[in-house]
Scaffold this motif. Structure first.
Motif, short mmCIF file in Angstrom:
data_model
loop_
_atom_site.label_atom_id
_atom_site.label_comp_id
_atom_site.label_asym_id
_atom_site.label_seq_id
_atom_site.Cartn_x
_atom_site.Cartn_y
_atom_site.Cartn_z
N ILE A 15 7.96 8.05 0.36
CA ILE A 15 6.32 7.53 1.71
C ILE A 15 5.84 6.22 0.98
N TYR A 16 6.54 5.63 2.02
CA TYR A 16 6.09 3.93 1.04
C TYR A 16 4.95 3.30 2.32
N PHE A 17 3.13 3.63 1.55
CA PHE A 17 2.24 3.11 2.60
C PHE A 17 1.63 2.00 2.07
N LYS A 18 1.04 0.93 2.96
CA LYS A 18 -0.01 -0.36 3.08
C LYS A 18 -1.50 0.47 2.39
N SER A 19 -1.26 0.32 1.05
CA SER A 19 -2.56 1.23 0.74
C SER A 19 -4.40 -0.69 0.20
N MET A 32 2.73 -2.25 -0.49
CA MET A 32 3.12 -0.77 -0.45
C MET A 32 3.57 0.24 -1.73
N VAL A 33 2.63 0.91 -1.68
CA VAL A 33 2.95 2.28 -2.76
C VAL A 33 3.98 3.42 -2.01
N ASN A 34 4.57 3.49 -3.24
CA ASN A 34 5.21 5.26 -2.99
C ASN A 34 3.81 5.62 -3.18
N LEU A 35 4.51 7.34 -2.06
CA LEU A 35 3.33 8.28 -2.37
C LEU A 35 3.63 9.23 -3.19
#
Length: 352
Positions: free
Chosen positions: A87-91, A101-104
């Motif tokens: 689950i990659y989210f642009k934090s 992008m980080v993998n939650l």
């Protein structure tokens, strides 16, 4: 028996507009029996789901009850711990660098707590999702207190949020039982926005409301999206509601996404037989229109014991031997139009 390992290892797409990129997401719930509670199988509630959400857009997630829509939403925010996938989210809150992008799934509890400032959730039940012992002001302030964002001017922020969602400042000291269902959902929306998130997961936010109140709530969500540049994952089973609010739509069946496309394209030119059957059930506003609904045979597949090949083949009127033997690949058939069907190229399906 152990839970299956994650198989999704692909890196997120290069598209800079993507805010959330879900790859091969799985959530399996163990089936336990006997005095020793031995695990004898798994319910595959979410089974290898892949999709993305761009900044400022709404992705509708639709399907029959029990297909895994809500579980997918809760797994993304890690209210349920995923069995596998990425689950990659642009934090913007992790570190002092530019958004990245980080993998939650690689974050520890402290890091995940920080990211939850940017991802919030509106729950389906406007009654049970609000603490009856807390005032409206305390309900909206609670996320701010948990994340250390509550300060001397926070009450003014809460009043502004209440007014923005259509409530009044004097509602601040009242309790949930004093409000109607639509007003309670507005309180839930204000709570979800209290930390100024970038992504909001809307878990059937209007399904428990009257039709007239549904329209008001949908218009409110659209206005808030425009004002705060929000991205939504809008979980619903009402295709008319999803068509009204969504930029793109993903269709789920027994834990898998079978089709995903631009809203207009999917409603007018579906590529998957399940999507065609769902669209045929949408009520038409013309009382003289003769319904030509597709009646699917059989029952929804059991997620703890799904059929071989394509999960939909026992109910599909277009199924061939290949559908029974091999699981279809979820692929991009046209630009931004993804489908998991062996016969997608040759079938001519009707839209809404």
């Amino acid at each position: 028996m152990t839970a299956p390992e994650a198989t999704a290892t692909s890196t997120p797409a290069v598209d800079e507009s993507i805010l959330l990129n879900v790859r091969g997401l799985k959530k399996y719930f163990p089936i336990q029996k006997g005095l020793l509670r031995r695990t004898v199988g798994y319910v595959k509630a979410v089974d290898d789901v892949t999709f993305f959400v761009r900044e400022g857009e709404t992705l509708g997630l639709v399907g029959e009850s029990g297909c895994g829509k809500t579980t997918a939403g809760r797994t993304i925010i890690r209210l349920y711990e995923p069995t596998g996938g990425e689950i990659y989210f642009k934090s913007t809150v992790l570190g002092n660098s530019a958004p990245k992008m980080v993998n939650l799934l690689e974050l520890d509890k402290a890091q995940m707590k920080l990211v939850r400032q940017e991802i919030s959730m509106i729950f389906q039940d406007p009654v049970n999702s609000l603490n009856p012992r807390m005032s409206v002001g305390d309900i909206i302030a609670e996320p701010m207190m948990i994340h250390g964002k509550y300060g001397p001017d926070s009450e003014g922020v809460i009043v502004a949020l209440l007014e923005r969602v259509g409530l009044r400042a004097d509602h601040l000291r009242r309790y949930p039982h004093e409000f109607s269902g639509g007003q309670r959902q507005r309180i839930g929306i204000a709570r979800a926005l209290s930390l100024n998130p970038r992504l909001v997961i809307c878990d059937e936010p209007v399904s428990a409301l009257d039709v007239s109140i549904q329209a008001q709530t949908l218009n409110l969500l659209e206005d808030l999206q425009h004002d705060f540049n929000l991205a939504y994952i809008f979980v619903a089973h009402d295709l008319s509601v999803v068509q009204h609010i969504s930029d793109r739509v993903a269709v789920m069946y027994v834990g898998k996404i079978v089709e995903m496309a631009d809203s207009e394209m999917l409603y007018n030119n579906p590529l998957h037989p399940y999507t065609e059957a769902l669209l045929s059930s949408v009520p038409k506003p013309d009382p003289k229109y003769k319904s030509d609904r597709i009646i699917m045979q059989g029952d929804v597949a059991d997620p703890s014991n799904p059929p071989s090949g394509c999960y939909f083949h026992p109910r599909c009127r277009y199924a061939v031997d290949l559908c029974k033997q091999k699981s279809p690949e979820f692929r991009e058939l046209k630009k931004d139009h993804f489908v998991a069907c062996h016969r997608a190229e040759e079938l001519k399906l009707r839209g809404i």
